[in-house]
Design a protein around this motif. Structure first.
Motif, mmCIF file in Angstrom:
data_model
loop_
_atom_site.group_PDB
_atom_site.id
_atom_site.type_symbol
_atom_site.label_atom_id
_atom_site.label_comp_id
_atom_site.label_asym_id
_atom_site.label_seq_id
_atom_site.Cartn_x
_atom_site.Cartn_y
_atom_site.Cartn_z
ATOM 1 N N ILE A 31 -83.352 48.468 79.952
ATOM 2 C CA ILE A 31 -82.645 49.179 81.009
ATOM 3 C C ILE A 31 -81.166 49.156 80.647
ATOM 4 O O ILE A 31 -80.647 48.126 80.199
ATOM 5 N N ALA A 32 -80.502 50.295 80.754
ATOM 6 C CA ALA A 32 -79.079 50.396 80.455
ATOM 7 C C ALA A 32 -78.413 51.187 81.570
ATOM 8 O O ALA A 32 -79.043 52.040 82.214
ATOM 9 N N PHE A 33 -77.141 50.896 81.789
ATOM 10 C CA PHE A 33 -76.447 51.487 82.931
ATOM 11 C C PHE A 33 -75.501 52.597 82.492
ATOM 12 O O PHE A 33 -74.767 52.456 81.500
ATOM 13 N N LEU A 34 -75.566 53.701 83.211
ATOM 14 C CA LEU A 34 -74.761 54.871 82.889
ATOM 15 C C LEU A 34 -73.321 54.644 83.309
ATOM 16 O O LEU A 34 -73.056 54.059 84.368
ATOM 17 N N LYS A 35 -72.382 55.119 82.496
ATOM 18 C CA LYS A 35 -70.966 54.907 82.779
ATOM 19 C C LYS A 35 -70.186 56.163 82.433
ATOM 20 O O LYS A 35 -70.131 56.591 81.282
ATOM 21 N N ALA A 36 -69.616 56.771 83.457
ATOM 22 C CA ALA A 36 -68.767 57.935 83.238
ATOM 23 C C ALA A 36 -67.410 57.498 82.710
ATOM 24 O O ALA A 36 -66.988 56.352 82.907
ATOM 25 N N ALA A 37 -66.711 58.395 82.031
ATOM 26 C CA ALA A 37 -65.349 58.109 81.597
ATOM 27 C C ALA A 37 -64.477 57.867 82.823
ATOM 28 O O ALA A 37 -64.713 58.446 83.893
ATOM 29 N N PRO A 38 -63.475 56.994 82.716
ATOM 30 C CA PRO A 38 -62.618 56.715 83.869
ATOM 31 C C PRO A 38 -61.991 57.985 84.427
ATOM 32 O O PRO A 38 -61.597 58.883 83.683
ATOM 33 N N GLY A 39 -61.922 58.058 85.739
ATOM 34 C CA GLY A 39 -61.341 59.217 86.408
ATOM 35 C C GLY A 39 -62.251 59.751 87.490
ATOM 36 O O GLY A 39 -63.300 59.170 87.785
ATOM 37 N N ARG A 40 -61.851 60.850 88.092
ATOM 38 C CA ARG A 40 -62.666 61.470 89.135
ATOM 39 C C ARG A 40 -63.809 62.272 88.506
ATOM 40 O O ARG A 40 -63.590 63.046 87.566
ATOM 41 N N ILE A 41 -65.024 62.059 88.995
ATOM 42 C CA ILE A 41 -66.175 62.785 88.455
ATOM 43 C C ILE A 41 -66.177 64.194 89.035
ATOM 44 O O ILE A 41 -66.390 64.385 90.237
ATOM 45 N N GLU A 42 -65.907 65.182 88.177
ATOM 46 C CA GLU A 42 -65.790 66.566 88.640
ATOM 47 C C GLU A 42 -67.132 67.286 88.653
ATOM 48 O O GLU A 42 -67.344 68.214 89.441
ATOM 49 N N ASP A 43 -68.051 66.868 87.764
ATOM 50 C CA ASP A 43 -69.348 67.539 87.726
ATOM 51 C C ASP A 43 -70.394 66.588 87.151
ATOM 52 O O ASP A 43 -70.077 65.644 86.420
#
Length: 420
Positions: free
Chosen positions: A336-348
């Motif tokens: 199991i691995a955890f998803l990580k968006a790039a730092p900042g506001r998630i636009e989409d």
């Protein structure tokens, strides 16, 4: 009135612990109940019944249990599944004369400073640590332990408030950050959070967790999980893989068993976290008197074709299942691995593209407009992916982290950076 029995699982309705219900059903032919503060508004239909009670509060649980006793229903055992319910479950068990863990064992498993003292007394190798409250006590502890140090709340979990400091200035800032995490989450998890551990840093990213089935005076390793951590100065767990290539290592197995014995854990599964330094020496970081979290138990079940919650529940009910744990053999690898968006506001969020064949499941918890921060602890995740391979790895693989990062880059579109 005819007496009717049930098994009460605390924390089983938590996300990624749902398989506890199935494991309990395999362990005993009784109704399986759970508890939540408002069972009318938070009814979980998986369970045979739900008590309206705070699973972290023994008084709340006892009131709800006594109310059901008037209807002829009595718990055979109350079984904790996460850190926040170890104390409440065992308090209820003792009050009702059902057994459970010893009170000292519960203290040692929840108070990380008491835990380290128990390790020291038993000759279990663990990092040197000091208990502090103030900034001055922190600086005094650094003089004794030496830099770098790890600062952490003494009674929390999930990597919350755990920070590495390489200078005195970083240590002061780290203590402030740790206190801020407790101020934000302490009341929700019913912890004091009034003291902090200053701990010797084991300079390594080579870490495993060992799932140990405990019995009276003995214990048996079930599985070894490879752990993957976020970049320093934080220690967020970003992935777990079962089985680790270290599975079967007799030195590791012996250390994990001795750590559980040192704390007096005599039933159920325990979760032992161990690090290896540059010389290959194994150090016990901490032990939890409950099954591993973060979906690790699901990965164990897939790799070993054995529901570990069956062992946990059965052990609490008095069954000796150590031979079952000893005979478990992995046939595949699960992670199991955890998803990580790039730092900042998630636009989409671009979900829906074809997934790699190794993906067993994927869950996106983030929403458009959320703020993605650096991976500090469990609260900074944007989702998860479960992976499976029809092979056993003979050395540490980075595939879980690599694939999770690739999927994250594909799914999340981040915009402006907000804060740190």
């Amino acid at each position: 009135m005819q007496t009717k029995e049930y098994v009460l699982l605390l924390g089983a309705d938590q996300y990624l612990r749902e398989r506890a219900f199935s494991g309990a059903k395999q362990a005993v032919d009784l109704p399986v109940w759970a508890a939540t503060e408002d069972s009318v508004r938070k009814l979980n239909r998986t369970f045979d019944n739900m008590l309206s009670a705070d699973p972290k509060d023994s008084d709340s649980l006892l009131r709800a249990i006594h109310a059901q006793s008037a209807q002829g229903w009595h718990p055979r055992m109350v079984i904790p599944l996460n850190d926040w319910t170890v104390d409440s479950a065992n308090t209820v068990n003792r009050v009702l004369g059902l057994g459970g863990l010893d009170a000292t064992t519960v203290t040692n498993a929840r108070n990380k400073y008491a835990m380290k003292q128990a390790f020291l007394a038993a000759g279990v190798q663990a990092p040197d640590s000091r208990l502090v409250q103030s900034e001055q006590e922190l600086l005094d502890a650094i003089e004794s332990v030496g830099l770098p140090v790890v600062i952490k709340p003494y009674d929390f979990g999930g990597s919350g408030g755990v920070v590495l400091a390489t200078t005195r200035e970083e240590a002061v800032a780290g203590l402030a950050e740790s206190k801020a995490v407790i101020a934000q989450y302490g009341s929700s998890f019913n912890i004091l959070g009034d003291k902090y551990l200053v701990e010797q840093f084991i300079d390594s990213d080579d870490e495993v967790s060992v799932e140990v089935l405990c019995g009276a005076g003995r214990a048996q390793v079930l599985a070894v999980t490879e752990k993957y951590l976020s970049p320093r100065p934080w220690f967020a767990e970003v992935a777990h893989l079962v089985p680790s290539h270290r599975t079967g290592d007799p030195v590791l197995t012996d250390l994990a068993v001795r750590a559980c014995t040192a704390l007096g854990i005599d039933r159920g599964l325990a979760h032992v976290e161990i690090k290896f330094d540059a010389d290959g020496t194994a150090w016990v970081i901490e032990v939890a008197a409950r099954p591993g979290g973060d979906g690790i138990m699901d990965q164990v079940e897939r790799a070993y074709s054995l529901n570990p919650y069956r062992l946990h529940v059965g052990s609490y009910l008095g069954s000796d299942l150590l031979d079952v744990a000893a005979g478990a053999v992995p046939t595949r690898t699960s992670a199991i691995a955890f998803l990580k968006a790039a730092p900042g506001r998630i636009e989409d969020i671009l979900d829906g593209k074809p997934l790699p064949p190794e993906v067993r499941s994927i869950n996106i918890s983030a929403k458009r407009g959320d703020i993605s921060q650096a991976a500090k602890n469990w609260s900074t995740r944007e989702g998860l992916v479960e992976l499976e391979w029809d092979e056993l790895f003979s050395e540490k693989t980075q595939l879980p982290v690599t694939m999770a990062n690739e999927l994250s880059d594909q799914i999340f579109v981040s915009g402006e950076t907000v804060g740190k």
